[in-house]
Design a protein around this motif. Structure first.
Motif, PDB file in Angstrom:
ATOM      1  N   MET A   1      -4.011   9.298  -2.284  1.00  0.00           N
ATOM      2  CA  MET A   1      -2.985   8.262  -2.206  1.00  0.00           C
ATOM      3  C   MET A   1      -3.483   6.988  -2.893  1.00  0.00           C
ATOM      4  O   MET A   1      -4.614   6.567  -2.681  1.00  0.00           O
ATOM      5  CB  MET A   1      -2.624   7.955  -0.743  1.00  0.00           C
ATOM      6  CG  MET A   1      -1.637   6.805  -0.595  1.00  0.00           C
ATOM      7  SD  MET A   1      -1.341   6.311   1.110  1.00  0.00           S
ATOM      8  CE  MET A   1      -0.318   7.658   1.646  1.00  0.00           C
ATOM      9  N   ILE A   2      -2.623   6.405  -3.708  1.00  0.00           N
ATOM     10  CA  ILE A   2      -2.938   5.170  -4.416  1.00  0.00           C
ATOM     11  C   ILE A   2      -2.003   4.063  -3.940  1.00  0.00           C
ATOM     12  O   ILE A   2      -0.800   4.280  -3.789  1.00  0.00           O
ATOM     13  CB  ILE A   2      -2.755   5.341  -5.942  1.00  0.00           C
ATOM     14  CG1 ILE A   2      -3.662   6.458  -6.484  1.00  0.00           C
ATOM     15  CG2 ILE A   2      -3.013   4.031  -6.671  1.00  0.00           C
ATOM     16  CD1 ILE A   2      -5.128   6.154  -6.396  1.00  0.00           C
ATOM     17  N   HIS A   3      -2.568   2.881  -3.708  1.00  0.00           N
ATOM     18  CA  HIS A   3      -1.749   1.705  -3.401  1.00  0.00           C
ATOM     19  C   HIS A   3      -2.040   0.636  -4.443  1.00  0.00           C
ATOM     20  O   HIS A   3      -3.200   0.297  -4.686  1.00  0.00           O
ATOM     21  CB  HIS A   3      -2.051   1.173  -2.004  1.00  0.00           C
ATOM     22  CG  HIS A   3      -1.289  -0.075  -1.664  1.00  0.00           C
ATOM     23  ND1 HIS A   3       0.086  -0.087  -1.569  1.00  0.00           N
ATOM     24  CD2 HIS A   3      -1.703  -1.361  -1.420  1.00  0.00           C
ATOM     25  CE1 HIS A   3       0.496  -1.314  -1.269  1.00  0.00           C
ATOM     26  NE2 HIS A   3      -0.564  -2.107  -1.188  1.00  0.00           N
ATOM     27  N   GLN A   4      -0.980   0.144  -5.077  1.00  0.00           N
ATOM     28  CA  GLN A   4      -1.114  -0.902  -6.090  1.00  0.00           C
ATOM     29  C   GLN A   4      -0.386  -2.154  -5.634  1.00  0.00           C
ATOM     30  O   GLN A   4       0.710  -2.077  -5.067  1.00  0.00           O
ATOM     31  CB  GLN A   4      -0.487  -0.449  -7.416  1.00  0.00           C
ATOM     32  CG  GLN A   4      -1.220   0.687  -8.103  1.00  0.00           C
ATOM     33  CD  GLN A   4      -0.504   1.094  -9.379  1.00  0.00           C
ATOM     34  OE1 GLN A   4       0.233   2.067  -9.378  1.00  0.00           O
ATOM     35  NE2 GLN A   4      -0.705   0.346 -10.462  1.00  0.00           N
ATOM     36  N   TYR A   5      -0.991  -3.305  -5.892  1.00  0.00           N
ATOM     37  CA  TYR A   5      -0.300  -4.561  -5.600  1.00  0.00           C
ATOM     38  C   TYR A   5      -0.940  -5.686  -6.401  1.00  0.00           C
ATOM     39  O   TYR A   5      -2.049  -5.542  -6.920  1.00  0.00           O
ATOM     40  CB  TYR A   5      -0.346  -4.880  -4.102  1.00  0.00           C
ATOM     41  CG  TYR A   5      -1.719  -5.203  -3.549  1.00  0.00           C
ATOM     42  CD1 TYR A   5      -2.105  -6.525  -3.333  1.00  0.00           C
ATOM     43  CD2 TYR A   5      -2.617  -4.191  -3.223  1.00  0.00           C
ATOM     44  CE1 TYR A   5      -3.353  -6.826  -2.808  1.00  0.00           C
ATOM     45  CE2 TYR A   5      -3.866  -4.479  -2.696  1.00  0.00           C
ATOM     46  CZ  TYR A   5      -4.230  -5.805  -2.496  1.00  0.00           C
ATOM     47  OH  TYR A   5      -5.476  -6.109  -1.979  1.00  0.00           O
ATOM     48  N   GLN A   6      -0.196  -6.797  -6.491  1.00  0.00           N
ATOM     49  CA  GLN A   6      -0.701  -7.981  -7.183  1.00  0.00           C
ATOM     50  C   GLN A   6      -0.755  -9.142  -6.198  1.00  0.00           C
ATOM     51  O   GLN A   6       0.161  -9.339  -5.402  1.00  0.00           O
ATOM     52  CB  GLN A   6       0.193  -8.334  -8.371  1.00  0.00           C
ATOM     53  CG  GLN A   6       0.250  -7.220  -9.413  1.00  0.00           C
ATOM     54  CD  GLN A   6       1.045  -7.609 -10.646  1.00  0.00           C
ATOM     55  OE1 GLN A   6       0.865  -8.694 -11.197  1.00  0.00           O
ATOM     56  NE2 GLN A   6       1.923  -6.710 -11.093  1.00  0.00           N
ATOM     57  N   ASN A   7      -1.865  -9.889  -6.247  1.00  0.00           N
ATOM     58  CA  ASN A   7      -2.030 -11.002  -5.328  1.00  0.00           C
ATOM     59  C   ASN A   7      -2.949 -12.033  -5.972  1.00  0.00           C
ATOM     60  O   ASN A   7      -4.044 -11.681  -6.443  1.00  0.00           O
ATOM     61  CB  ASN A   7      -2.617 -10.505  -3.995  1.00  0.00           C
ATOM     62  CG  ASN A   7      -2.621 -11.581  -2.931  1.00  0.00           C
ATOM     63  OD1 ASN A   7      -3.268 -12.604  -3.060  1.00  0.00           O
ATOM     64  ND2 ASN A   7      -1.902 -11.323  -1.842  1.00  0.00           N
ATOM     65  N   PRO A  88      -8.368  13.374  -3.177  1.00  0.00           N
ATOM     66  CA  PRO A  88      -7.576  14.092  -2.162  1.00  0.00           C
ATOM     67  C   PRO A  88      -7.996  13.696  -0.752  1.00  0.00           C
ATOM     68  O   PRO A  88      -9.107  13.205  -0.532  1.00  0.00           O
ATOM     69  CB  PRO A  88      -7.887  15.566  -2.444  1.00  0.00           C
ATOM     70  CG  PRO A  88      -9.198  15.558  -3.148  1.00  0.00           C
ATOM     71  CD  PRO A  88      -9.241  14.276  -3.945  1.00  0.00           C
ATOM     72  N   ASP A  89      -7.116  13.910   0.201  1.00  0.00           N
ATOM     73  CA  ASP A  89      -7.385  13.582   1.600  1.00  0.00           C
ATOM     74  C   ASP A  89      -8.302  14.655   2.190  1.00  0.00           C
ATOM     75  O   ASP A  89      -7.913  15.805   2.350  1.00  0.00           O
ATOM     76  CB  ASP A  89      -6.073  13.526   2.386  1.00  0.00           C
ATOM     77  CG  ASP A  89      -6.267  13.053   3.814  1.00  0.00           C
ATOM     78  OD1 ASP A  89      -7.424  12.991   4.277  1.00  0.00           O
ATOM     79  OD2 ASP A  89      -5.261  12.748   4.478  1.00  0.00           O
ATOM     80  N   THR A  90      -9.529  14.246   2.508  1.00  0.00           N
ATOM     81  CA  THR A  90     -10.481  15.184   3.122  1.00  0.00           C
ATOM     82  C   THR A  90     -10.598  14.979   4.625  1.00  0.00           C
ATOM     83  O   THR A  90     -11.346  15.682   5.291  1.00  0.00           O
ATOM     84  CB  THR A  90     -11.871  15.017   2.484  1.00  0.00           C
ATOM     85  OG1 THR A  90     -12.309  13.658   2.661  1.00  0.00           O
ATOM     86  CG2 THR A  90     -11.842  15.363   1.009  1.00  0.00           C
ATOM     87  N   TYR A  91      -9.859  13.991   5.165  1.00  0.00           N
ATOM     88  CA  TYR A  91      -9.966  13.683   6.596  1.00  0.00           C
ATOM     89  C   TYR A  91      -9.087  14.573   7.474  1.00  0.00           C
ATOM     90  O   TYR A  91      -9.481  14.985   8.564  1.00  0.00           O
ATOM     91  CB  TYR A  91      -9.582  12.217   6.856  1.00  0.00           C
ATOM     92  CG  TYR A  91     -10.536  11.200   6.294  1.00  0.00           C
ATOM     93  CD1 TYR A  91     -11.901  11.399   6.333  1.00  0.00           C
ATOM     94  CD2 TYR A  91     -10.061  10.024   5.718  1.00  0.00           C
ATOM     95  CE1 TYR A  91     -12.776  10.459   5.812  1.00  0.00           C
ATOM     96  CE2 TYR A  91     -10.928   9.066   5.208  1.00  0.00           C
ATOM     97  CZ  TYR A  91     -12.290   9.291   5.257  1.00  0.00           C
ATOM     98  OH  TYR A  91     -13.149   8.356   4.749  1.00  0.00           O
TER      99      TYR A  91
END
Length: 466
Positions: A1-7, A88-91
């Motif tokens: 999962m990727i989360h992109q944002y500008q701040n 990938p999610d390994t949890y």
């Protein structure tokens, strides 16, 4: 999962599953947006395909030169191969083991006093009564609680006890006696108690301060910020404000602890949505360890935060983040609890997935010795777990809490902040969202914003130090 944002002028890309943070230029930011729009779990091999390259060229070819696009894609592919992007999610495969893990009690919140000398308007404890009666914990009840903790802590050596209320200083002799008893038991059982006291400071004096400094690993002191803000929400029962009495005491206590091992904790409400000014006020008073928490309440409460308040709250967090960067760069930095984030180590796997341990590793104890999952459940008989005489008599409650995690909560599964908040406060979810497995939406929105600000601060300070 990727989360992109500008701040604050930074383009930030967070790989949620690895925890890797990347500060990128506009070109890379745009390419990653295209890639994650196609597939949240890209692989290095898929990034090398002609189809991916064709899509990037078609979508961004008019904005950027082809060579620069190729170079950006190569960099992204390299990060993906290194396990720093599109991981990938390994949890999730381990969640069954987390649920079944054997837990031991490691912390108690001792409600040493169900009474208070203030009448805070937002108090969930109803001026210390917790939907019940005013009472002070006896030494005998407290002693049995410490015995229970020792007996149920397994091989864990470090144990935590918070003296809580109401106002704990209203039962100060019992606090001192229980600390003395705990120190005696340490030697007998090879344990170490980390004591904390949470106080409004009204009864604080030199003798109490000296004892706190000698025996308490941490102290939480309550103040809501500017005088007018604090005195509006934290008055005495006669309506008089508490600010003028407690602030000099708190400044003296913080200095006596070398500005360490304490938190000054405030609460912001609809009455002070400009709460960044209250944090600045803490800094002006000389405090270095601070927290301002959003009030949690029903929408019928006039002070409760509403969804319509969120845009202003987000602006305040942005202002506060920029202020913290400025202060740090001047050598005048301080710690703001909600912006403290560990991007390298962080909590262990079980904590990332299931949170604070309420109801399993952490319990609250009433003045008469009843056990509840945490202080916010005290008084709700549906969550009465047992008592200091009989121990845990309703283990099914602990099992219910043990099964709460970021994969059983639907609202957490696709949230980028899930490994930072670990599913959020279960008490808030139960009281304001309908159940332990739900989530308090307004709280979630604020948590996501705080995580974004905290990461931005790290990025900004790293850039400044290059």
């Amino acid at each position: 999962m990727i989360h992109q944002y500008q701040n604050n002028g930074y383009r930030i890309v967070l790989d949620v599953n690895s925890g890797c943070v990347h500060v990128v230029d506009e070109l890379c930011y745009d390419v990653i947006a295209i890639l994650r729009g196609q597939n949240e779990e890209q692989t290095a091999e898929s990034l090398k395909s002609e189809a991916v390259w064709g899509l990037i060229k078609e979508t961004l070819g008019e904005k950027y030169p082809e060579e620069e696009l190729k170079e950006a894609l190569e960099d992204i592919t390299e990060l993906t191969e290194a396990g720093q992007l599109f991981v990938p999610d390994t949890y999730e495969p381990y969640i069954g083991e987390v649920i079944k893990r054997k837990t031991v009690v490691k912390a108690l919140c001792l409600h040493i006093a169900h009474d208070c000398n203030l009448a805070c308007k937002y108090c969930f404890a109803e001026e210390g009564e917790y939907h019940g009666r005013r009472a002070l914990m006896s030494y005998e009840v407290g002693k049995k609680a410490l015995d229970f903790l020792i007996a149920n802590s397994g091989t864990r050596r470090n144990l935590e006890v918070d003296f809580f209320g109401g106002e704990p200083l209203m039962n100060w002799q019992v606090v001192k006696d229980l600390v003395a008893y705990g120190r005696e038991q340490e030697k007998l059982h090879d344990k170490h108690f980390r004591f904390t006291v949470t106080t409004n400071g009204v009864l604080l004096n030199d003798e109490i301060q000296d004892f706190i400094n000698q025996e308490m690993d941490n102290v939480v002191i309550s103040l809501d910020g500017r005088k007018e803000v604090n005195d509006n929400m934290r008055p005495f029962r006669n309506g008089k404000g508490s600010y003028d009495l407690i602030v000099p005491k708190f400044q003296k206590l913080a200095d006596s602890r070398n500005q360490e091992r304490y938190y000054i904790r405030g609460t912001f409400t609809r009455n002070n949505l400009d709460f960044s000014e209250d944090v600045k006020h803490f800094a002006d008073l000389g405090f270095k360890q601070m927290s301002i928490e959003p009030v949690v309440g029903d929408e019928t409460d006039p002070y409760a935060i509403r969804e319509s308040d969120l845009p202003q709250i987000f602006e305040e967090y942005d202002k506060l983040a920029q202020y913290i960067i400025e202060k740090e760069n001047k050598g005048e930095g301080f710690n703001f609890f909600h912006f403290m984030i560990d991007l390298e180590g962080g909590p262990c796997l079980s904590k990332r997935l299931s949170g604070c341990g309420s109801g399993t590793e952490y319990l609250a104890v009433t003045p008469w010795g009843d056990f509840y999952p945490c202080h916010q459940f005290v008084g709700d008989e549906d969550f009465l777990m047992g008592n200091v005489e009989q121990g845990i008599t309703r283990p099914e409650i602990a099992d219910e809490f043990r099964c709460c995690n970021v994969y059983t909560k639907e609202k957490c599964k696709n949230c980028f902040a899930r490994f930072y908040c670990s599913g959020g406060c279960m008490a808030n979810a139960y009281k304001y969202a309908g159940g332990l497995q739900d989530a308090y939406d307004i709280g979630c929105e604020m948590e996501r914003k705080r995580v974004e600000c905290a990461i931005m601060i790290k990025a900004a300070l790293a850039e400044e130090r290059k």
